[in-house]
Scaffold this active site. Structure first.
Site, PDB file in Angstrom:
ATOM      1  N   ARG A  37       0.822  -1.214   0.000  1.00  0.00           N
ATOM      2  CA  ARG A  37       0.000   0.000   0.000  1.00  0.00           C
ATOM      3  C   ARG A  37       0.859   1.268   0.000  1.00  0.00           C
ATOM      4  O   ARG A  37       0.348   2.364   0.161  1.00  0.00           O
ATOM      5  CB  ARG A  37      -0.980  -0.029   1.178  1.00  0.00           C
ATOM      6  CG  ARG A  37      -2.226  -0.816   0.818  1.00  0.00           C
ATOM      7  CD  ARG A  37      -3.169  -0.997   1.979  1.00  0.00           C
ATOM      8  NE  ARG A  37      -3.461  -2.408   2.172  1.00  0.00           N
ATOM      9  CZ  ARG A  37      -2.872  -3.210   3.047  1.00  0.00           C
ATOM     10  NH1 ARG A  37      -1.964  -2.729   3.880  1.00  0.00           N
ATOM     11  NH2 ARG A  37      -3.195  -4.468   3.142  1.00  0.00           N
ATOM     12  N   HIS A  67       7.797  -6.516  -7.300  1.00  0.00           N
ATOM     13  CA  HIS A  67       6.507  -5.870  -7.599  1.00  0.00           C
ATOM     14  C   HIS A  67       6.428  -4.509  -6.898  1.00  0.00           C
ATOM     15  O   HIS A  67       6.691  -4.405  -5.709  1.00  0.00           O
ATOM     16  CB  HIS A  67       5.352  -6.767  -7.141  1.00  0.00           C
ATOM     17  CG  HIS A  67       4.045  -6.467  -7.800  1.00  0.00           C
ATOM     18  ND1 HIS A  67       3.435  -5.238  -7.716  1.00  0.00           N
ATOM     19  CD2 HIS A  67       3.234  -7.228  -8.578  1.00  0.00           C
ATOM     20  CE1 HIS A  67       2.299  -5.273  -8.409  1.00  0.00           C
ATOM     21  NE2 HIS A  67       2.155  -6.470  -8.946  1.00  0.00           N
ATOM     22  N   TYR A  70       0.907  -1.233  -4.965  1.00  0.00           N
ATOM     23  CA  TYR A  70      -0.320  -0.977  -5.741  1.00  0.00           C
ATOM     24  C   TYR A  70      -0.673   0.500  -5.800  1.00  0.00           C
ATOM     25  O   TYR A  70      -1.326   0.960  -6.730  1.00  0.00           O
ATOM     26  CB  TYR A  70      -1.513  -1.710  -5.100  1.00  0.00           C
ATOM     27  CG  TYR A  70      -1.394  -3.205  -5.110  1.00  0.00           C
ATOM     28  CD1 TYR A  70      -1.001  -3.880  -6.265  1.00  0.00           C
ATOM     29  CD2 TYR A  70      -1.695  -3.946  -3.976  1.00  0.00           C
ATOM     30  CE1 TYR A  70      -0.905  -5.259  -6.276  1.00  0.00           C
ATOM     31  CE2 TYR A  70      -1.605  -5.327  -3.977  1.00  0.00           C
ATOM     32  CZ  TYR A  70      -1.208  -5.980  -5.132  1.00  0.00           C
ATOM     33  OH  TYR A  70      -1.122  -7.343  -5.126  1.00  0.00           O
ATOM     34  N   HIS A 107       2.016  -1.899 -12.111  1.00  0.00           N
ATOM     35  CA  HIS A 107       0.729  -1.683 -12.776  1.00  0.00           C
ATOM     36  C   HIS A 107       0.801  -0.313 -13.428  1.00  0.00           C
ATOM     37  O   HIS A 107       1.092   0.669 -12.739  1.00  0.00           O
ATOM     38  CB  HIS A 107      -0.415  -1.708 -11.758  1.00  0.00           C
ATOM     39  CG  HIS A 107      -0.569  -3.036 -11.072  1.00  0.00           C
ATOM     40  ND1 HIS A 107      -1.498  -3.255 -10.090  1.00  0.00           N
ATOM     41  CD2 HIS A 107       0.093  -4.213 -11.246  1.00  0.00           C
ATOM     42  CE1 HIS A 107      -1.408  -4.523  -9.682  1.00  0.00           C
ATOM     43  NE2 HIS A 107      -0.443  -5.112 -10.360  1.00  0.00           N
ATOM     44  N   GLU A 142       2.701  -4.544 -16.365  1.00  0.00           N
ATOM     45  CA  GLU A 142       1.850  -5.719 -16.184  1.00  0.00           C
ATOM     46  C   GLU A 142       0.585  -5.583 -17.020  1.00  0.00           C
ATOM     47  O   GLU A 142      -0.019  -4.512 -17.066  1.00  0.00           O
ATOM     48  CB  GLU A 142       1.506  -5.885 -14.697  1.00  0.00           C
ATOM     49  CG  GLU A 142       0.664  -7.126 -14.427  1.00  0.00           C
ATOM     50  CD  GLU A 142       0.579  -7.504 -12.951  1.00  0.00           C
ATOM     51  OE1 GLU A 142       1.307  -6.921 -12.130  1.00  0.00           O
ATOM     52  OE2 GLU A 142      -0.230  -8.396 -12.651  1.00  0.00           O
ATOM     53  N   ASP A 176      -0.047 -11.458 -17.017  1.00  0.00           N
ATOM     54  CA  ASP A 176      -0.781 -12.037 -15.897  1.00  0.00           C
ATOM     55  C   ASP A 176      -1.979 -12.796 -16.475  1.00  0.00           C
ATOM     56  O   ASP A 176      -2.850 -12.197 -17.105  1.00  0.00           O
ATOM     57  CB  ASP A 176      -1.236 -10.912 -14.947  1.00  0.00           C
ATOM     58  CG  ASP A 176      -1.889 -11.427 -13.685  1.00  0.00           C
ATOM     59  OD1 ASP A 176      -2.808 -12.265 -13.791  1.00  0.00           O
ATOM     60  OD2 ASP A 176      -1.505 -10.987 -12.586  1.00  0.00           O
ATOM     61  N   HIS A 179      -5.380 -11.596 -15.356  1.00  0.00           N
ATOM     62  CA  HIS A 179      -5.693 -10.264 -15.879  1.00  0.00           C
ATOM     63  C   HIS A 179      -6.062 -10.299 -17.362  1.00  0.00           C
ATOM     64  O   HIS A 179      -7.037  -9.656 -17.763  1.00  0.00           O
ATOM     65  CB  HIS A 179      -4.508  -9.316 -15.670  1.00  0.00           C
ATOM     66  CG  HIS A 179      -4.227  -9.033 -14.225  1.00  0.00           C
ATOM     67  ND1 HIS A 179      -3.178  -8.242 -13.807  1.00  0.00           N
ATOM     68  CD2 HIS A 179      -4.838  -9.449 -13.095  1.00  0.00           C
ATOM     69  CE1 HIS A 179      -3.171  -8.186 -12.490  1.00  0.00           C
ATOM     70  NE2 HIS A 179      -4.154  -8.905 -12.030  1.00  0.00           N
ATOM     71  N   HIS A 211       2.749 -13.937 -14.645  1.00  0.00           N
ATOM     72  CA  HIS A 211       2.035 -14.087 -13.378  1.00  0.00           C
ATOM     73  C   HIS A 211       0.977 -15.150 -13.618  1.00  0.00           C
ATOM     74  O   HIS A 211       0.113 -14.967 -14.477  1.00  0.00           O
ATOM     75  CB  HIS A 211       1.348 -12.777 -12.966  1.00  0.00           C
ATOM     76  CG  HIS A 211       2.275 -11.791 -12.342  1.00  0.00           C
ATOM     77  ND1 HIS A 211       1.876 -10.503 -12.044  1.00  0.00           N
ATOM     78  CD2 HIS A 211       3.559 -11.896 -11.926  1.00  0.00           C
ATOM     79  CE1 HIS A 211       2.901  -9.858 -11.491  1.00  0.00           C
ATOM     80  NE2 HIS A 211       3.927 -10.675 -11.409  1.00  0.00           N
ATOM     81  N   ASP A 224     -10.561  -8.901 -11.806  1.00  0.00           N
ATOM     82  CA  ASP A 224      -9.269  -9.082 -11.146  1.00  0.00           C
ATOM     83  C   ASP A 224      -9.393  -9.723  -9.769  1.00  0.00           C
ATOM     84  O   ASP A 224      -8.977  -9.153  -8.765  1.00  0.00           O
ATOM     85  CB  ASP A 224      -8.517  -7.741 -11.048  1.00  0.00           C
ATOM     86  CG  ASP A 224      -7.067  -7.936 -10.617  1.00  0.00           C
ATOM     87  OD1 ASP A 224      -6.630  -9.086 -10.451  1.00  0.00           O
ATOM     88  OD2 ASP A 224      -6.376  -6.913 -10.436  1.00  0.00           O
ATOM     89  N   HIS A 226      -8.111 -13.166  -8.162  1.00  0.00           N
ATOM     90  CA  HIS A 226      -7.292 -14.353  -8.427  1.00  0.00           C
ATOM     91  C   HIS A 226      -7.872 -15.586  -7.731  1.00  0.00           C
ATOM     92  O   HIS A 226      -8.387 -15.481  -6.629  1.00  0.00           O
ATOM     93  CB  HIS A 226      -5.858 -14.148  -7.922  1.00  0.00           C
ATOM     94  CG  HIS A 226      -5.166 -12.982  -8.549  1.00  0.00           C
ATOM     95  ND1 HIS A 226      -3.842 -12.696  -8.329  1.00  0.00           N
ATOM     96  CD2 HIS A 226      -5.599 -12.019  -9.411  1.00  0.00           C
ATOM     97  CE1 HIS A 226      -3.496 -11.619  -9.003  1.00  0.00           C
ATOM     98  NE2 HIS A 226      -4.547 -11.187  -9.663  1.00  0.00           N
ATOM     99  N   GLU A 256       0.462 -15.823  -7.862  1.00  0.00           N
ATOM    100  CA  GLU A 256      -0.115 -14.784  -6.983  1.00  0.00           C
ATOM    101  C   GLU A 256      -1.505 -15.237  -6.570  1.00  0.00           C
ATOM    102  O   GLU A 256      -2.458 -14.475  -6.612  1.00  0.00           O
ATOM    103  CB  GLU A 256      -0.226 -13.455  -7.732  1.00  0.00           C
ATOM    104  CG  GLU A 256       1.065 -12.923  -8.288  1.00  0.00           C
ATOM    105  CD  GLU A 256       0.844 -11.661  -9.107  1.00  0.00           C
ATOM    106  OE1 GLU A 256       0.078 -11.709 -10.093  1.00  0.00           O
ATOM    107  OE2 GLU A 256       1.430 -10.629  -8.747  1.00  0.00           O
TER     108      GLU A 256
HETATM  109 ZN    ZN Z   1      -4.410  -9.115 -10.074  1.00  0.00          ZN
HETATM  110 FE    FE Z   2      -0.212  -9.970 -11.388  1.00  0.00          FE
HETATM  111 FE    FE Z   3       0.351  -7.040 -10.117  1.00  0.00          FE
END
Ligand code: ZN
Ligand code: FE
Ligand code: FE
Length: 280
Positions: A37, A67, A70, A107, A142, A176, A179, A211, A224, A226, A256
């Site tokens: 975060r 990564h 976010y 992202h 991504e 991904d 995604h 991913h 989105d 997973h 993930e």
């Molecule tokens: Zn995702």
């Molecule tokens: Fe991903």
């Molecule tokens: Fe990601």
């Protein structure tokens, strides 16, 4: 070589991540460069990194796929959010140089009402401010599910970002599976067609990592969420085809999925067995 791993907690440092990866049966892994975060990153302990580099050499680890948090919105409308993103990105890339030659995935941002063209231009613009010819890290865009106002939800949008980046040799793409499925690319019934269009629009030379996630939702849902491998709408057979596709060999495959350590160890073993099926 087949490289598979999962996300691993970075809280105990690099050597601990490497040991944890080995425990899970992995030979690559992903980690958040700071709290997902956002916020301030822990300073690097060089002795710890040194021990990790030795361990990763000894066990022939593949490229790591770090990564970004976010919250890093590289195309935010508000200038303070975007300059915060720039600081995070620059600082992360500086710290990535302690483990040279790996991947940093992010992202490509949410345009929040500005329109995807403006988003594409802003994200590319920020990359042009931060990337340097000296860096050894490759920065990966991504592929996104298209939730909300996410950019990167189509191969064309990723291509548009790459087109505007000056240091293209420092860039790549991370595909991904959840995604792209959620974005509407049918990797279950037409994997060849999807990869063909990836190659035509972006080019396989940019494809650096995968991913691997199943999806809780049907094709094109833009959600989105997973799911564990084989327990969602993509399904085991499709993952076997992805893992064994000739165009996708040698890429680090990162899970993930919603799993604890034991679950990840099982899924890494599953990926290995699915990958080897083609050799039998
Ligand atoms: Zn995702
Ligand atoms: Fe991903
Ligand atoms: Fe990601």
């Amino acid at each position: 070589m087949f490289y598979a791993g999962s996300h691993i907690s970075a809280s105990k440092g690099y050597e601990a991540m490497g040991k944890q990866a080995l425990k899970l049966g992995a030979n690559t892994f992903a980690f958040f460069t700071r709290n997902p975060r956002g916020g301030k990153a822990k300073e690097i302990d060089e002795a710890d990194v040194g021990r990790f580099l030795e361990l990763s050499k000894e066990h022939s680890f593949g490229k790591l796929v770090a990564h970004a948090p976010y919250t890093m919105n590289t195309c935010a409308a508000k200038e303070d959010i975007r300059s915060f993103a720039k600081e995070m990105l620059a600082d992360d890339l500086r710290r990535m140089e302690y483990t040279p030659g790996n991947y940093y995935n992010f992202h490509p941002g949410s345009h929040v009402g500005q329109g995807s063209e403006a988003g594409v231009a802003k994200t590319a613009g920020l990359l042009n401010e931060v990337l340097t010819p000296e860096q050894s890290t490759t920065v990966l865009l991504e592929t996104m599910a298209g939730k909300g106002s996410e950019i990167g939800r189509s191969f064309e949008e990723l291509r548009a970002i790459l087109d505007r980046v000056e240091l293209k040799e420092k860039m790549g793409v991370c595909l991904d599976t959840c995604h792209v499925w959620d974005a509407g690319y049918d990797i279950v019934n037409d994997l060849d067609g999807v990869l063909d269009s990836f190659d035509k629009i972006i080019g396989f030379s940019y494809l650096k990592a995968i991913h691997m996630n199943d999806s809780m939702n049907p094709l094109g849902a833009h959600k989105d969420r997973h799911e564990k491998i084989g327990e969602g709408h993509i399904g085991l057979e499709a993952f076997a085809r992805v893992l064994n596709h000739p165009a996708l060999q040698g890429l680090p495959v990162i899970l993930e999925t919603p799993n604890d350590d034991e679950g990840y160890a099982k899924e890494i073993a599953l990926l290995k067995s699915l990958h080897n099926e083609s050799d039998r």
